[in-house]
Design a protein around this motif. Sequence first.
Motif, mmCIF file in Angstrom:
data_model
loop_
_atom_site.group_PDB
_atom_site.id
_atom_site.type_symbol
_atom_site.label_atom_id
_atom_site.label_comp_id
_atom_site.label_asym_id
_atom_site.label_seq_id
_atom_site.Cartn_x
_atom_site.Cartn_y
_atom_site.Cartn_z
ATOM 1 N N SER A 353 11.261 88.616 103.678
ATOM 2 C CA SER A 353 11.655 89.605 103.048
ATOM 3 C C SER A 353 12.171 90.751 103.713
ATOM 4 O O SER A 353 13.338 91.358 103.421
ATOM 5 C CB SER A 353 10.545 90.167 102.041
ATOM 6 O OG SER A 353 10.792 91.117 101.394
ATOM 7 N N ASN A 354 11.668 91.348 104.924
ATOM 8 C CA ASN A 354 12.181 92.336 105.602
ATOM 9 C C ASN A 354 13.510 92.190 106.237
ATOM 10 O O ASN A 354 14.394 92.817 106.315
ATOM 11 C CB ASN A 354 10.975 92.825 106.811
ATOM 12 C CG ASN A 354 9.953 93.224 106.245
ATOM 13 O OD1 ASN A 354 9.691 93.804 105.078
ATOM 14 N ND2 ASN A 354 8.768 93.204 106.846
ATOM 15 N N ILE A 357 16.169 92.120 103.715
ATOM 16 C CA ILE A 357 16.649 93.613 103.252
ATOM 17 C C ILE A 357 17.281 94.164 104.127
ATOM 18 O O ILE A 357 18.416 95.287 104.020
ATOM 19 C CB ILE A 357 15.310 94.347 102.714
ATOM 20 C CG1 ILE A 357 14.788 93.618 101.382
ATOM 21 C CG2 ILE A 357 15.672 95.824 102.597
ATOM 22 C CD1 ILE A 357 13.436 94.234 100.862
ATOM 23 N N LEU A 367 19.366 103.302 101.192
ATOM 24 C CA LEU A 367 18.767 102.215 100.989
ATOM 25 C C LEU A 367 17.557 102.476 99.834
ATOM 26 O O LEU A 367 16.668 103.506 99.920
ATOM 27 C CB LEU A 367 17.952 101.442 102.304
ATOM 28 C CG LEU A 367 17.126 100.394 101.587
ATOM 29 C CD1 LEU A 367 17.827 99.097 101.289
ATOM 30 C CD2 LEU A 367 16.494 99.885 103.189
ATOM 31 N N HIS A 368 17.802 101.973 98.804
ATOM 32 C CA HIS A 368 16.570 102.108 97.730
ATOM 33 C C HIS A 368 15.707 100.541 97.755
ATOM 34 O O HIS A 368 16.500 99.587 97.074
ATOM 35 C CB HIS A 368 17.335 102.544 96.462
ATOM 36 C CG HIS A 368 16.062 102.725 95.304
ATOM 37 N ND1 HIS A 368 16.616 102.875 93.887
ATOM 38 C CD2 HIS A 368 15.010 102.789 95.327
ATOM 39 C CE1 HIS A 368 15.541 103.085 93.241
ATOM 40 N NE2 HIS A 368 14.426 103.032 94.021
ATOM 41 N N ILE A 369 14.641 100.659 97.648
ATOM 42 C CA ILE A 369 13.658 99.212 97.642
ATOM 43 C C ILE A 369 12.759 99.740 96.308
ATOM 44 O O ILE A 369 12.203 100.715 96.370
ATOM 45 C CB ILE A 369 13.098 99.288 98.854
ATOM 46 C CG1 ILE A 369 13.677 99.101 100.228
ATOM 47 C CG2 ILE A 369 12.266 97.781 98.672
ATOM 48 C CD1 ILE A 369 12.960 98.860 101.250
ATOM 49 N N HIS A 371 10.073 97.474 94.606
ATOM 50 C CA HIS A 371 8.730 96.832 94.957
ATOM 51 C C HIS A 371 7.807 96.581 93.694
ATOM 52 O O HIS A 371 7.166 97.375 93.184
ATOM 53 C CB HIS A 371 8.156 97.139 96.300
ATOM 54 C CG HIS A 371 7.136 96.131 96.700
ATOM 55 N ND1 HIS A 371 6.294 96.626 97.907
ATOM 56 C CD2 HIS A 371 6.845 95.031 96.393
ATOM 57 C CE1 HIS A 371 5.497 95.311 98.010
ATOM 58 N NE2 HIS A 371 5.924 94.334 97.065
ATOM 59 N N TRP A 380 6.068 97.224 104.414
ATOM 60 C CA TRP A 380 7.344 98.066 104.772
ATOM 61 C C TRP A 380 7.103 98.825 106.171
ATOM 62 O O TRP A 380 8.180 99.429 106.652
ATOM 63 C CB TRP A 380 7.496 99.098 103.681
ATOM 64 C CG TRP A 380 7.485 98.449 102.196
ATOM 65 C CD1 TRP A 380 6.749 98.434 101.374
ATOM 66 C CD2 TRP A 380 8.705 97.409 101.943
ATOM 67 N NE1 TRP A 380 7.220 97.624 100.087
ATOM 68 C CE2 TRP A 380 8.302 96.918 100.876
ATOM 69 C CE3 TRP A 380 9.549 96.789 102.577
ATOM 70 C CZ2 TRP A 380 9.057 95.913 100.017
ATOM 71 C CZ3 TRP A 380 10.188 95.895 101.947
ATOM 72 C CH2 TRP A 380 9.882 95.710 100.529
ATOM 73 N N VAL A 397 15.791 106.236 103.043
ATOM 74 C CA VAL A 397 15.193 105.057 102.450
ATOM 75 C C VAL A 397 14.507 105.727 101.199
ATOM 76 O O VAL A 397 13.529 106.806 101.373
ATOM 77 C CB VAL A 397 14.195 104.396 103.392
ATOM 78 C CG1 VAL A 397 13.168 103.289 102.550
ATOM 79 C CG2 VAL A 397 14.755 103.855 104.713
ATOM 80 N N LEU A 399 11.835 104.411 98.227
ATOM 81 C CA LEU A 399 11.018 103.225 97.835
ATOM 82 C C LEU A 399 10.128 103.804 96.522
ATOM 83 O O LEU A 399 9.578 104.738 96.207
ATOM 84 C CB LEU A 399 9.810 103.025 98.895
ATOM 85 C CG LEU A 399 8.791 101.903 98.664
ATOM 86 C CD1 LEU A 399 9.503 100.495 98.273
ATOM 87 C CD2 LEU A 399 7.536 101.877 99.684
ATOM 88 N N ALA A 459 17.626 96.972 96.765
ATOM 89 C CA ALA A 459 16.675 95.721 97.404
ATOM 90 C C ALA A 459 15.612 95.674 96.454
ATOM 91 O O ALA A 459 14.852 96.706 96.199
ATOM 92 C CB ALA A 459 16.536 95.726 98.458
ATOM 93 N N SER A 461 12.234 93.432 95.484
ATOM 94 C CA SER A 461 11.128 92.617 96.000
ATOM 95 C C SER A 461 9.838 92.330 95.197
ATOM 96 O O SER A 461 9.197 93.162 94.707
ATOM 97 C CB SER A 461 10.645 93.267 97.586
ATOM 98 O OG SER A 461 9.661 92.314 98.078
#
Length: 647
Positions: A353-354, A357, A367-369, A371, A380, A397, A399, A459, A461
Amino acid sequence: MPRSPRRSKIFCWTSSLMEPTAALPRSFSSNLCPTLHLDGSQDDNVLPFISRMLMEDDAVDEFLYQQYPDHNPALLQTQQLFAQVLSDTSFTSALAAVQAGAQGNDPQDPPSLTSAATGAVEPANTLSPLEGSSCFKDAVSMAFLRGMEEANRFLPGAGGYTADCRGRKKRLDVDGDDEQVEGRSSKQMAADGEDSEEAAAREMLDKLMLNGDDEPILADDMQELRAAMDMAKTPPRRPAGTREDPDQQQQAVDLHSMLIRCADAVADNDRRRAADLLQRIRHHSSPSGNATQRLAHCFAEGLQVRLNGTGNLHYRSSSLMPKSASSSSGVQLKAMQFFMATCCCLPVNILFSNKSIYKAAAGRKKLHIVHYGLDHGLQWATLLRWLARREGGPPEVRLTGIDVPQPGFRPARLIEEAGRRLTACARQLGVPFRFRGIAMKSEAVRAGDLDIDPDEVLAVSSLFHFRTLTDEGTSTMATDDGEAGTDPIGAVLGAIREMKPSVFVHAVLNASYSTAFFATRFREALYNFTALFDMMDTILPRDNGSRLLFERDVLARCAVNVIACEGADRVQHPRSCKQWQARSRRAGLRQLPLDCDTVQTLKDKVKREYHEHFVISEDQQWLLQAWKGRVLYAISTWTADNESAGT
């Protein structure tokens, strides 16, 4: 004797309600309450209560008259004395002066000092005309004796009673003092124990968050597990002349067939045959035996709980559900640590996964995650460390952590704690970081709730979190329109398609025991758990404490939920990777090809660090993780299908 004031008031109040009959004789016991009825009412409890109060006064009067018959003239004389004193005007002024003196800090202060506080100095002989009066002396004596009597009520007497600040009595049992002190100390020790568990859990989380995958995590515990694994690879030889291993003696008993027959009996509601089979299974099973014996013991417990009809109660009260959330975090972390040391599946999925991404965010500034199933957010820390060392500087980032709300007044407490640790980790690494937590069910989250920025690389997850989603027709979740939703899986996958992520990493538990039919579900769960127990038995020795706890708190708990729970109480709904592939394509998602470099890196890692029976393979763009040929976990990457998204 004249009637007391309280009795006179009560009697006057009740005289308008009823006509008193003949006077009650004094020989009646004080605990008898005559039943009085007004207009035939059977439920009026006020009048019997008043009668009881009157009889208690009569009993007290009778007791005083019988105990102290010679004091009746003295009481009358005292009453006359108080009447004379109260009628004297000089006593009234003296009493006011005494009350004013009582307001000082010292009761021995002279009236002149007390008067000086008000600005008017009185002569020292103000009370001299009354000090020689016998009435004043008798009044002061009576007041003093009455004060002593009132004070004695708050002192421990023969019965060992005292009063607290609210006037309630407390029992002072000398013999029980040690027990009370011991009880309080035990409660204090329990509170201190919870605090120590919470502190240990926080320390473990901080260490995992700061170290990541680049440095040894909890090196002492991991080395201990590795040593136990090495010992299990070379079991001691059986000395000559000893008896055969008991495990080989149990080979004649087919526990798998007995479990399946018992499940069929439970499904047919044949309780007698099921009880007989359960007795035989328990005779040949053991929680500390070989893999088959432990599996049989675990599944027999689930079948017994299903027969008793206490599946949900047993599942909620299992040992993985401690009393406090802090201790729950400690148990989960220890279980995760043990599973990562023995099985390659979780480290492989986190690393996959890491890397996926990280490659999707290459060359981008934001970057927008998103989860699903944030939990503690430990995976993370490694990605943040990679981004901090990226050429050109780290991106911004953001999250968004989504997880189910916790019971209590703070449903997002665990999410907030994870966000705090991630923020501290990013600050230490120098990565611009923002965190947002959403305490909601996965199927209730919509794309519009996430504030998606088109300039960001999005992204998504989910590592095994969607195994709790129910299938079509098994959910009654209310939608925004007020209607009942019947497809949580479709709602989640549809929301992900609306997000249009650059990459959606989806790891699944490759099992098929989500069906509503019990017999079919039992067989599928039996095959899957057979591989898990065999993996534990092959890797670790049987007397390993971590293994016993993991099998009891994780594997057995999941098995009981699958076997003994139905409807909304059953939370485990895993599906095979092929089923997820079909559902994802139907929801408008397109599968991405696997990265060859990532696959080769994972294969080398598993071959170098884990047991030889773990196999990493590829099939239909899924990265499969198998134990002795049986696929246990799978992971793949997806994105929104442009053709389906436009329709």
